[in-house]
Design a protein around this motif. Structure first.
Motif, PDB file in Angstrom:
ATOM      1  N   ALA A 271       0.862  -1.178   0.000  1.00  0.00           N
ATOM      2  CA  ALA A 271       0.000   0.000   0.000  1.00  0.00           C
ATOM      3  C   ALA A 271       0.895   1.223   0.000  1.00  0.00           C
ATOM      4  O   ALA A 271       2.012   1.189   0.519  1.00  0.00           O
ATOM      5  N   THR A 272       0.423   2.309  -0.573  1.00  0.00           N
ATOM      6  CA  THR A 272       1.196   3.546  -0.611  1.00  0.00           C
ATOM      7  C   THR A 272       0.379   4.697  -0.070  1.00  0.00           C
ATOM      8  O   THR A 272      -0.838   4.651  -0.047  1.00  0.00           O
ATOM      9  N   GLY A 273       1.080   5.734   0.340  1.00  0.00           N
ATOM     10  CA  GLY A 273       0.447   6.987   0.736  1.00  0.00           C
ATOM     11  C   GLY A 273       0.072   7.055   2.198  1.00  0.00           C
ATOM     12  O   GLY A 273      -0.655   6.217   2.697  1.00  0.00           O
TER      13      GLY A 273
ATOM     14  N   MET B  58      -0.527   5.563   7.522  1.00  0.00           N
ATOM     15  CA  MET B  58      -1.210   4.316   7.834  1.00  0.00           C
ATOM     16  C   MET B  58      -1.173   3.310   6.693  1.00  0.00           C
ATOM     17  O   MET B  58      -1.935   2.351   6.686  1.00  0.00           O
ATOM     18  N   ALA B  59      -0.291   3.491   5.730  1.00  0.00           N
ATOM     19  CA  ALA B  59      -0.212   2.555   4.606  1.00  0.00           C
ATOM     20  C   ALA B  59       0.112   1.149   5.102  1.00  0.00           C
ATOM     21  O   ALA B  59      -0.392   0.167   4.570  1.00  0.00           O
TER      22      ALA B  59
ATOM     23  N   THR C 103       5.548 -10.618   7.802  1.00  0.00           N
ATOM     24  CA  THR C 103       6.710  -9.755   7.647  1.00  0.00           C
ATOM     25  C   THR C 103       6.220  -8.435   7.071  1.00  0.00           C
ATOM     26  O   THR C 103       5.464  -8.434   6.097  1.00  0.00           O
ATOM     27  N   VAL C 104       6.618  -7.322   7.691  1.00  0.00           N
ATOM     28  CA  VAL C 104       6.205  -6.004   7.202  1.00  0.00           C
ATOM     29  C   VAL C 104       7.435  -5.167   6.881  1.00  0.00           C
ATOM     30  O   VAL C 104       8.506  -5.379   7.441  1.00  0.00           O
ATOM     31  N   SER C 105       7.252  -4.230   5.946  1.00  0.00           N
ATOM     32  CA  SER C 105       8.349  -3.312   5.621  1.00  0.00           C
ATOM     33  C   SER C 105       7.759  -1.971   5.223  1.00  0.00           C
ATOM     34  O   SER C 105       6.606  -1.880   4.828  1.00  0.00           O
ATOM     35  N   GLY C 106       8.564  -0.939   5.336  1.00  0.00           N
ATOM     36  CA  GLY C 106       8.146   0.416   4.976  1.00  0.00           C
ATOM     37  C   GLY C 106       7.586   1.146   6.169  1.00  0.00           C
ATOM     38  O   GLY C 106       6.659   0.673   6.806  1.00  0.00           O
ATOM     39  N   VAL C 107       8.159   2.267   6.474  1.00  0.00           N
ATOM     40  CA  VAL C 107       7.677   3.063   7.600  1.00  0.00           C
ATOM     41  C   VAL C 107       7.548   4.542   7.267  1.00  0.00           C
ATOM     42  O   VAL C 107       6.889   5.276   7.991  1.00  0.00           O
TER      43      VAL C 107
END
Length: 103
Positions: A46-48, A51-52, A81-85
């Motif tokens: 998800a982007t933007g 809260m993406a 597994t999550v990435s992007g903050v």
């Protein structure tokens, strides 16, 4: 002066519309069987906005649940597994899950 303010207002409106559209963007891969029998994975992004990551997580969980429900079963998540903050970057979630009979 009035024309410049009006033009600026139009630019801001367009920018907000584009950013608002990005906030709702989320995509997912197909569910894929792993080398372990009965275990599957699905990857989402998800982007933007801040809260993406939550949209990516929710989409991954929904994909796993829907996959199992179509087979008359329920999902059980093994790992995520999550990435992007950072804001305005792609955030991702990868879920490993199994389908089990419903009781």
């Amino acid at each position: 002066m009035f024309n410049k303010l009006r033009d600026l207002a139009c630019i801001v409106t367009v920018a907000l519309t584009v950013c608002g559209g990005l906030a709702a963007c989320a995509s997912s891969s197909h569910v894929v069987a792993t080398d372990k029998p009965g275990t599957y994975t699905v990857a989402t992004s998800a982007t933007g906005g801040r809260m993406a990551w939550a949209r990516a997580h929710e989409r991954a969980m929904n994909e796993a649940r829907d996959y199992c429900e179509r087979r008359g079963m329920q999902s059980s998540v093994n790992a995520e597994t999550v990435s992007g903050v950072e804001m305005l970057t792609a955030h991702a979630s990868s879920v490993s899950f199994e389908c089990h009979p419903t009781f």
